[in-house]
Design a protein around this motif. Sequence first.
Motif, short mmCIF file in Angstrom:
data_model
loop_
_atom_site.label_atom_id
_atom_site.label_comp_id
_atom_site.label_asym_id
_atom_site.label_seq_id
_atom_site.Cartn_x
_atom_site.Cartn_y
_atom_site.Cartn_z
N VAL A 120 0.86 -1.17 0.00
CA VAL A 120 0.00 0.00 0.00
C VAL A 120 0.91 1.22 0.00
N ARG A 177 -15.22 -5.54 -4.08
CA ARG A 177 -13.89 -5.05 -3.75
C ARG A 177 -12.98 -6.21 -3.33
N VAL A 208 -2.53 0.73 -4.24
CA VAL A 208 -2.11 -0.64 -3.93
C VAL A 208 -1.47 -1.24 -5.17
N LYS A 220 -7.00 0.90 -5.28
CA LYS A 220 -6.79 1.90 -4.23
C LYS A 220 -7.67 1.57 -3.04
N VAL A 221 -7.20 1.98 -1.86
CA VAL A 221 -7.91 1.71 -0.62
C VAL A 221 -9.25 2.43 -0.62
N ASP A 222 -10.31 1.66 -0.31
CA ASP A 222 -11.65 2.24 -0.26
C ASP A 222 -12.18 2.30 1.17
N ILE A 242 -10.24 -3.03 -1.20
CA ILE A 242 -9.56 -2.38 -2.31
C ILE A 242 -10.47 -2.31 -3.53
N THR A 259 -10.60 -1.92 -7.39
CA THR A 259 -9.65 -2.13 -8.48
C THR A 259 -9.65 -0.94 -9.44
#
Length: 290
Positions: free
Chosen positions: A187, A208, A226, A243-245, A260, A262
Amino acid sequence: MPSFFRRKRLMTVLIVFIVLVGLIGFSIRDRSSISIPEKFLQDTVGWVQTIFHQPIRLVDGIYTHTKDMLHVYEQNKVLKARLAEYKGSIQENQALKKENEELRATMDKSKALSDYSPIQASVIARSSDRWFEQMTINKGEENGVKKDMAVMTSEGMVGKIKSAGAFHSTVQLLSGFDRSNKISAWVEKKKGNRVFGLIEGYDDESGRLILNGIKLDEELKKGDAVVSSGMGGVFPENLRIGKVDEVVNDQFGLTKTAYIKTYADLFDINQVIVVDRAEETVENNNGEEQ
């Protein structure tokens, strides 16, 4: 005696002729009014003409109206056909434009992957019962494709090669991953060091990826990137994943779990890149290459 009768008939014919000539002359001369017999005759002829003219006019109107309707119907058919062709052309152009953009993006991404050996491929099939799990591409072992190679689009990773035939391969999508399919990942925090974690499956409800094994003291924020770490020995390093959600504590409170989102759209894929590690040469202590 016969002579008398002949003269009488001749006189009669002459008188009738004179009367007719007089009547004709009288009728054609300019007058301010006509006689009663002439009025009667004129009105009679007018009424007869009216009686016959109305049905004829009605029939002619119906014929003309029907003819116009048929003409409009034919024009409507032609216009509908042309409109359908126009819509088809627009959709075809949009599809070609999208495919062209995807091909350009894929080629640009292939050029950017200088540390790897990219293999461009096209998606040729997705089964209806496994639409969210796998797809088939038009490259296989003859093109250098092997089992477990990473598969990505210009946006990011979408899965890995599940099985490879001679000329075609099956791709297992990230949306079909479970705990038996793990990806070691980093990350990339916006501030601070990278944080390690393992992608272990896909949450069908939220759509996710699940990133487990994050230390409790690590502070992750929504939007942190990520990427693959390359430490698992299967996927190359620094491939974009998502990315981190959302970040939550696990059920035991020992680590954190990140969900995550996509980068790539896993459900609308046409062009992909199969990524293989480039052959690396490593010098040993004796200066020899291994």
